[in-house]
Structure formats: C-alpha cells, structure tokens
Design a protein around this motif. Sequence first.
Motif, PDB file in Angstrom:
ATOM      1  N   PRO A 143      30.649   8.717  -4.106  1.00  0.00           N
ATOM      2  CA  PRO A 143      30.232   7.323  -4.308  1.00  0.00           C
ATOM      3  C   PRO A 143      28.925   7.232  -5.092  1.00  0.00           C
ATOM      4  O   PRO A 143      28.156   8.191  -5.168  1.00  0.00           O
ATOM      5  CB  PRO A 143      30.063   6.788  -2.891  1.00  0.00           C
ATOM      6  CG  PRO A 143      29.936   7.977  -2.028  1.00  0.00           C
ATOM      7  CD  PRO A 143      30.629   9.102  -2.706  1.00  0.00           C
ATOM      8  N   ALA A 144      28.695   6.064  -5.643  1.00  0.00           N
ATOM      9  CA  ALA A 144      27.464   5.807  -6.397  1.00  0.00           C
ATOM     10  C   ALA A 144      26.248   5.971  -5.489  1.00  0.00           C
ATOM     11  O   ALA A 144      26.316   5.713  -4.286  1.00  0.00           O
ATOM     12  CB  ALA A 144      27.499   4.400  -6.967  1.00  0.00           C
ATOM     13  N   THR A 145      25.164   6.377  -6.061  1.00  0.00           N
ATOM     14  CA  THR A 145      23.920   6.580  -5.310  1.00  0.00           C
ATOM     15  C   THR A 145      23.495   5.318  -4.572  1.00  0.00           C
ATOM     16  O   THR A 145      22.973   5.388  -3.461  1.00  0.00           O
ATOM     17  CB  THR A 145      22.801   7.030  -6.262  1.00  0.00           C
ATOM     18  OG1 THR A 145      23.256   8.183  -6.975  1.00  0.00           O
ATOM     19  CG2 THR A 145      21.546   7.404  -5.516  1.00  0.00           C
ATOM     20  N   ALA A 146      23.755   4.162  -5.166  1.00  0.00           N
ATOM     21  CA  ALA A 146      23.373   2.895  -4.530  1.00  0.00           C
ATOM     22  C   ALA A 146      24.128   2.645  -3.229  1.00  0.00           C
ATOM     23  O   ALA A 146      23.675   1.886  -2.379  1.00  0.00           O
ATOM     24  CB  ALA A 146      23.614   1.739  -5.497  1.00  0.00           C
ATOM     25  N   ALA A 147      25.289   3.273  -3.054  1.00  0.00           N
ATOM     26  CA  ALA A 147      26.093   3.088  -1.845  1.00  0.00           C
ATOM     27  C   ALA A 147      25.701   4.058  -0.735  1.00  0.00           C
ATOM     28  O   ALA A 147      26.257   4.007   0.356  1.00  0.00           O
ATOM     29  CB  ALA A 147      27.573   3.260  -2.169  1.00  0.00           C
ATOM     30  N   LEU A 148      24.742   4.937  -1.011  1.00  0.00           N
ATOM     31  CA  LEU A 148      24.361   5.965  -0.046  1.00  0.00           C
ATOM     32  C   LEU A 148      22.941   5.776   0.450  1.00  0.00           C
ATOM     33  O   LEU A 148      22.098   5.191  -0.217  1.00  0.00           O
ATOM     34  CB  LEU A 148      24.474   7.347  -0.688  1.00  0.00           C
ATOM     35  CG  LEU A 148      25.849   7.763  -1.167  1.00  0.00           C
ATOM     36  CD1 LEU A 148      25.765   9.092  -1.900  1.00  0.00           C
ATOM     37  CD2 LEU A 148      26.839   7.843  -0.028  1.00  0.00           C
ATOM     38  N   THR A 149      22.712   6.329   1.631  1.00  0.00           N
ATOM     39  CA  THR A 149      21.370   6.405   2.196  1.00  0.00           C
ATOM     40  C   THR A 149      21.226   7.803   2.781  1.00  0.00           C
ATOM     41  O   THR A 149      22.216   8.405   3.199  1.00  0.00           O
ATOM     42  CB  THR A 149      21.147   5.310   3.262  1.00  0.00           C
ATOM     43  OG1 THR A 149      19.805   5.376   3.715  1.00  0.00           O
ATOM     44  CG2 THR A 149      22.078   5.440   4.428  1.00  0.00           C
ATOM     45  N   ARG A 155      19.728  10.294   5.647  1.00  0.00           N
ATOM     46  CA  ARG A 155      19.190  10.266   7.007  1.00  0.00           C
ATOM     47  C   ARG A 155      19.295  11.670   7.590  1.00  0.00           C
ATOM     48  O   ARG A 155      20.401  12.225   7.643  1.00  0.00           O
ATOM     49  CB  ARG A 155      19.987   9.273   7.840  1.00  0.00           C
ATOM     50  CG  ARG A 155      19.455   9.039   9.208  1.00  0.00           C
ATOM     51  CD  ARG A 155      20.283   7.951   9.840  1.00  0.00           C
ATOM     52  NE  ARG A 155      19.810   7.598  11.131  1.00  0.00           N
ATOM     53  CZ  ARG A 155      20.441   6.775  11.936  1.00  0.00           C
ATOM     54  NH1 ARG A 155      21.564   6.208  11.539  1.00  0.00           N
ATOM     55  NH2 ARG A 155      19.956   6.486  13.108  1.00  0.00           N
ATOM     56  N   ASP A 156      18.202  12.239   7.989  1.00  0.00           N
ATOM     57  CA  ASP A 156      18.162  13.601   8.537  1.00  0.00           C
ATOM     58  C   ASP A 156      18.857  14.604   7.621  1.00  0.00           C
ATOM     59  O   ASP A 156      19.567  15.501   8.076  1.00  0.00           O
ATOM     60  CB  ASP A 156      18.799  13.642   9.930  1.00  0.00           C
ATOM     61  CG  ASP A 156      18.043  12.817  10.948  1.00  0.00           C
ATOM     62  OD1 ASP A 156      16.800  12.737  10.846  1.00  0.00           O
ATOM     63  OD2 ASP A 156      18.684  12.234  11.845  1.00  0.00           O
ATOM     64  N   GLY A 157      18.682  14.422   6.319  1.00  0.00           N
ATOM     65  CA  GLY A 157      19.262  15.347   5.350  1.00  0.00           C
ATOM     66  C   GLY A 157      20.730  15.107   5.025  1.00  0.00           C
ATOM     67  O   GLY A 157      21.313  15.841   4.239  1.00  0.00           O
ATOM     68  N   LEU A 158      21.342  14.112   5.641  1.00  0.00           N
ATOM     69  CA  LEU A 158      22.747  13.791   5.382  1.00  0.00           C
ATOM     70  C   LEU A 158      22.843  12.597   4.452  1.00  0.00           C
ATOM     71  O   LEU A 158      22.091  11.631   4.594  1.00  0.00           O
ATOM     72  CB  LEU A 158      23.470  13.455   6.692  1.00  0.00           C
ATOM     73  CG  LEU A 158      23.576  14.562   7.721  1.00  0.00           C
ATOM     74  CD1 LEU A 158      24.156  14.006   9.014  1.00  0.00           C
ATOM     75  CD2 LEU A 158      24.435  15.689   7.202  1.00  0.00           C
ATOM     76  N   ARG A 159      23.776  12.641   3.518  1.00  0.00           N
ATOM     77  CA  ARG A 159      24.044  11.483   2.667  1.00  0.00           C
ATOM     78  C   ARG A 159      25.098  10.638   3.366  1.00  0.00           C
ATOM     79  O   ARG A 159      26.227  11.074   3.564  1.00  0.00           O
ATOM     80  CB  ARG A 159      24.532  11.926   1.287  1.00  0.00           C
ATOM     81  CG  ARG A 159      23.420  12.554   0.467  1.00  0.00           C
ATOM     82  CD  ARG A 159      23.904  12.988  -0.868  1.00  0.00           C
ATOM     83  NE  ARG A 159      24.838  14.086  -0.663  1.00  0.00           N
ATOM     84  CZ  ARG A 159      25.591  14.606  -1.605  1.00  0.00           C
ATOM     85  NH1 ARG A 159      25.556  14.147  -2.816  1.00  0.00           N
ATOM     86  NH2 ARG A 159      26.396  15.603  -1.333  1.00  0.00           N
ATOM     87  N   LEU A 160      24.727   9.440   3.759  1.00  0.00           N
ATOM     88  CA  LEU A 160      25.605   8.537   4.505  1.00  0.00           C
ATOM     89  C   LEU A 160      25.834   7.269   3.698  1.00  0.00           C
ATOM     90  O   LEU A 160      24.972   6.831   2.948  1.00  0.00           O
ATOM     91  CB  LEU A 160      24.956   8.161   5.838  1.00  0.00           C
ATOM     92  CG  LEU A 160      24.505   9.313   6.731  1.00  0.00           C
ATOM     93  CD1 LEU A 160      23.673   8.785   7.881  1.00  0.00           C
ATOM     94  CD2 LEU A 160      25.704  10.087   7.225  1.00  0.00           C
ATOM     95  N   PHE A 161      27.009   6.663   3.896  1.00  0.00           N
ATOM     96  CA  PHE A 161      27.248   5.358   3.293  1.00  0.00           C
ATOM     97  C   PHE A 161      26.270   4.357   3.894  1.00  0.00           C
ATOM     98  O   PHE A 161      25.992   4.397   5.094  1.00  0.00           O
ATOM     99  CB  PHE A 161      28.668   4.858   3.582  1.00  0.00           C
ATOM    100  CG  PHE A 161      29.716   5.460   2.698  1.00  0.00           C
ATOM    101  CD1 PHE A 161      29.819   5.083   1.367  1.00  0.00           C
ATOM    102  CD2 PHE A 161      30.612   6.383   3.191  1.00  0.00           C
ATOM    103  CE1 PHE A 161      30.795   5.624   0.547  1.00  0.00           C
ATOM    104  CE2 PHE A 161      31.582   6.927   2.383  1.00  0.00           C
ATOM    105  CZ  PHE A 161      31.673   6.551   1.052  1.00  0.00           C
ATOM    106  N   SER A 162      25.776   3.454   3.087  1.00  0.00           N
ATOM    107  CA  SER A 162      24.971   2.355   3.618  1.00  0.00           C
ATOM    108  C   SER A 162      25.899   1.500   4.481  1.00  0.00           C
ATOM    109  O   SER A 162      27.125   1.555   4.314  1.00  0.00           O
ATOM    110  CB  SER A 162      24.387   1.523   2.477  1.00  0.00           C
ATOM    111  OG  SER A 162      25.426   0.862   1.788  1.00  0.00           O
ATOM    112  N   PRO A 163      25.367   0.738   5.419  1.00  0.00           N
ATOM    113  CA  PRO A 163      26.251  -0.092   6.255  1.00  0.00           C
ATOM    114  C   PRO A 163      27.180  -0.988   5.444  1.00  0.00           C
ATOM    115  O   PRO A 163      28.372  -1.084   5.735  1.00  0.00           O
ATOM    116  CB  PRO A 163      25.267  -0.905   7.098  1.00  0.00           C
ATOM    117  CG  PRO A 163      24.063  -0.027   7.206  1.00  0.00           C
ATOM    118  CD  PRO A 163      23.973   0.651   5.863  1.00  0.00           C
TER     119      PRO A 163
END
Length: 72
Positions: free
Chosen positions: A35-41, A43-51
């Motif tokens: 996914p695009a960087t804008a869709a990710l956040t 957290r603790d070193g993990l790339r997660l989808f933003s809500p």
Amino acid sequence: MIPDQLVVHSPKATNNDIKLLFGTTLYDLKVAEMPATAALTVRDGLRLFSPAAALVRVPESFFSCIHSRRKW
C-alpha cells in the motif's frame, strides 16, 4: 480483546492460514504491491494500515460481527 485473525499483506505471501493458540490465526495475503505510504503508520517497528485505510478494506460482514458482539 484479541482479534481472531490478523492479515499480513506481502508480495511474498502464499495465501495461507497459520493457526496459533486460542483459536487465532495469521493469514498471509499475497498482494501485487504494498500500500501507499500515506495508508500506513509505523508502530513498534511494524508497518500497519492507518485506521481509515484498514476500515475501507474490511468486508461488510466485519461490521455485522462487531455489531452482534457489542453489549447494549
């Protein structure tokens, strides 16, 4: 609350369920591209989808399930 399933998106995935303890699973979902960087956040070193990005990807049944589990 611990979710029943966690979906991991990866171009190297194999579309398999990995069974874990207590009836939980990891599902490795093969995707053509990440996914695009804008869709990710991060957290603790993990790339997660933003809500917001995560909510637009869940099926309609997700909302029915949450509604049925909610205590009024």
